[in-house]
Scaffold this active site. Structure first.
Site, mmCIF file in Angstrom:
data_model
loop_
_atom_site.group_PDB
_atom_site.id
_atom_site.type_symbol
_atom_site.label_atom_id
_atom_site.label_comp_id
_atom_site.label_asym_id
_atom_site.label_seq_id
_atom_site.Cartn_x
_atom_site.Cartn_y
_atom_site.Cartn_z
ATOM 1 N N ARG A 203 -1.250 0.967 -5.355
ATOM 2 C CA ARG A 203 -1.426 2.031 -6.345
ATOM 3 C C ARG A 203 -0.125 2.614 -6.877
ATOM 4 N NH1 ARG A 203 -4.972 5.776 -3.311
ATOM 5 N NH2 ARG A 203 -5.187 3.932 -2.000
ATOM 6 N N GLU B 218 2.976 -6.170 -1.771
ATOM 7 C CA GLU B 218 1.853 -5.721 -2.596
ATOM 8 C C GLU B 218 1.856 -4.192 -2.598
ATOM 9 O OE1 GLU B 218 -1.370 -7.506 -0.484
ATOM 10 O OE2 GLU B 218 -0.669 -9.541 -0.880
ATOM 11 N N PRO B 219 2.632 -3.577 -3.489
ATOM 12 C CA PRO B 219 2.778 -2.121 -3.437
ATOM 13 C C PRO B 219 1.510 -1.338 -3.732
ATOM 14 C CG PRO B 219 3.853 -3.029 -5.373
ATOM 15 C CD PRO B 219 3.491 -4.195 -4.503
ATOM 16 N N ARG C 78 -13.093 8.696 -5.791
ATOM 17 C CA ARG C 78 -12.214 8.916 -4.644
ATOM 18 C C ARG C 78 -12.424 10.245 -3.919
ATOM 19 N NH1 ARG C 78 -7.294 9.438 -4.954
ATOM 20 N NH2 ARG C 78 -6.759 8.474 -2.959
ATOM 21 N N TYR D 133 -7.790 3.104 -8.889
ATOM 22 C CA TYR D 133 -9.045 3.327 -8.165
ATOM 23 C C TYR D 133 -9.901 4.434 -8.777
ATOM 24 C CZ TYR D 133 -6.398 0.455 -4.993
ATOM 25 O OH TYR D 133 -5.640 -0.552 -4.471
ATOM 26 N N GLY E 228 0.810 -1.212 0.000
ATOM 27 C CA GLY E 228 0.000 0.000 0.000
ATOM 28 C C GLY E 228 0.844 1.262 0.000
ATOM 29 N N CYS F 225 -26.144 14.518 -10.868
ATOM 30 C CA CYS F 225 -27.170 15.187 -10.063
ATOM 31 C C CYS F 225 -26.922 14.886 -8.593
ATOM 32 C CB CYS F 225 -28.553 14.712 -10.505
ATOM 33 S SG CYS F 225 -29.889 15.707 -9.828
ATOM 34 N N GLU F 226 -25.826 15.437 -8.082
ATOM 35 C CA GLU F 226 -25.376 15.152 -6.722
ATOM 36 C C GLU F 226 -24.500 16.312 -6.261
ATOM 37 O OE1 GLU F 226 -25.620 12.673 -3.533
ATOM 38 O OE2 GLU F 226 -26.185 11.912 -5.506
ATOM 39 N N TYR G 133 -13.192 9.361 -0.295
ATOM 40 C CA TYR G 133 -12.062 9.522 0.614
ATOM 41 C C TYR G 133 -11.666 10.978 0.859
ATOM 42 C CZ TYR G 133 -11.142 4.586 -0.558
ATOM 43 O OH TYR G 133 -11.243 3.235 -0.752
#
Length: 460
Positions: free
Chosen positions: A305, A302-303, A357, A418, A258, A388-389, A361
């Site tokens: 992104r 598991e690097p 994202r 992502y 990560g 529409c948000e 996030y």
């Protein structure tokens, strides 16, 4: 915020990104205007050379550092960051293994002709059908996520009369410095088992004739910049391997990854350097193993992104623009607005359906005018999507040229992970195409959807 609104920072954009003589943004030697003309917008653009270089550097850094201490390392590409048949092939060609978290991801990787032994399957709720397929094809390993899954996997392997290679995912208890949704080694969350249960569950796995224990697995989170968490988790997991080795072999230790990247100028200095991080991790594991009196095991990483994200750029076309007078706003002034009295709302032809994202996030990005340069003074701007948000904001706050207008192109950097994989059809907006660029040429690697495609799903 940078005062040069035309600057292309290659610590954030792909290393091939630059302005050409006409002031247009080029990626991989292809002008943004040409890409928009040929494929339309929104458009995901992948710089093949950037992806391959990052993959190669990651493998080289980790393998060389662990070979220095008498071991070896292997690196897994995260399918969930971005996946298509072409990119899966790039990953394998650059020495990566691949991890998948669903039957769908597995199908794409297999369609790329990847040797199943190079694949690991993860996930907290793998279906029995997914487990059966993984066993049948001879997958490299399955990462067991819970005590219950030991039973399910054993039953499916027994039905097929096969032995499956497995890891046990263990939560080290190290709380990564990242968004709470991205921290994955807490005790109270859906992934993995606590350290306190590891020994008991490992013995259950070892006693099962249908399972071949290959090691233990840990992943503390995603988009992590501080190396302290990696180092502490490595120390704890090495101690666990030493303890488990007293009763049987533990050939491999997967320390997850990560690794964080720079999405904006503020993150450039803090984003970890893979060569420095690899050295720290190797030194930590070497000391811990020496203290425990065990040889250094095979290491896996598991690097995430850090391979795909910086290789991707998203192009949008500007539509409507409006200006809001902040002096009459019913909200209190935000100090981060730098004293500006107006905000320009720049609407683009994509939004939360292709980049969730920011809404999910509160992620931030770097955006640049892509079809030209401009010496117009900066304006406090907010780049918003077409959905529409109210929360469909792709870039909450930025200084962009005050003459940006309808028809201009805006490029968002570091969108290779992502973004497309989290895309939806909210408001029945088609998902964008993905193109690869290299040495002045472009090619389609994922076909974009059409409205006709979406309508055809309805049964009538």
């Amino acid at each position: 915020m940078s005062t040069d609104l035309n600057a292309i920072n290659q610590a954030i954009f792909p290393s091939t990104a630059a302005r050409n003589a006409e002031g247009e943004l080029e990626i991989g030697g292809v002008a943004a205007t040409a890409l928009a003309s040929d494929y339309g917008t929104p458009l995901f653009v992948f710089d093949e050379r950037e992806f391959r270089a990052r993959a190669k550097n990651t493998v080289t850094a980790l393998r060389s550092e662990f070979q220095r201490i008498g071991a070896d390392a292997k690196v897994y590409y995260s399918s969930k960051a971005f996946l298509c048949v072409e990119v899966a092939r790039w990953a394998i060609e650059e020495g990566l293994h691949i991890d998948v978290a669903s039957g769908g991801e597995l199908a794409v990787v297999l369609a790329a002709g990847i040797d199943p032994k190079l694949i690991a399957m993860q996930g907290n709720n793998k279906s029995r059908a997914e487990l059966r397929e993984a066993i049948e094809i001879g997958i490299g390993s399955i990462v067991i996520d819970s005590a219950h899954e030991i039973e399910r996997l054993s039953e499916e392997a027994a039905k097929l009369g096969k032995t499956v290679r497995v890891f046990l995912r263990v939560n080290s208890g190290v709380h990564a410095t990242t968004h709470s949704f991205l921290a994955t080694a807490h005790e109270d969350q859906k992934f993995g088992v606590p350290l306190t249960q590891a020994a008991e569950l490992i013995e259950r796995i070892r006693s099962d004739a249908n399972m071949d224990l290959r090691g233990v697995h840990c992943h503390i989170g995603s988009q992590i910049h501080a190396v302290d968490g990696f180092v502490e988790s490595a120390a704890r997991m090495t101690e666990l391997v030493a303890e488990l080795s007293k009763t049987g072999p533990v050939p491999e230790l997967n320390l997850g990854g990560g690794f964080g990247i720079a999405y904006n100028q503020a993150e450039v200095e803090s984003a970890p350097n893979i060569f420095e991080l690899a050295k720290q991790l190797a030194d930590t594991v070497a000391v811990a193993c020496e203290r425990a009196g065990i040889p250094v095991p095979l290491l896996s990483f598991e690097p995430g992104r850090s391979i795909a994200a910086p290789a991707g750029v998203t192009l949008y076309t500007v539509g409507n623009i409006k200006t809001v007078d902040l002096t009459v706003s019913d909200k209190a002034a935000d100090p981060a607005d730098l004293g500006y009295t107006e905000r320009r709302y720049i609407s683009i032809d994509g939004g939360m359906s292709d980049n969730l994202r920011p809404a999910f996030y509160n992620a931030t990005y770097t955006a640049r005018l892509a079809n030209r340069t401009s010496s117009a003074p900066p304006a406090l701007s907010r780049v918003v999507g077409k959905h529409c948000e109210t929360g469909d904001i792709v870039l909450h706050r930025a200084l962009l040229q005050s003459d940006i207008s309808e028809g201009d192109l805006i490029a968002f950097a570091a969108t290779g992970a992502y973004g497309w994989v989290l895309a939806s059809n909210y408001n029945y907006v088609p998902r964008p195409a993905v193109v690869a660029v290299r040495d002045g040429e472009s090619r389609l690697i994922v076909r974009g959807e059409t409205i006709k495609d979406l309508v055809a799903r309805s049964v009538y």
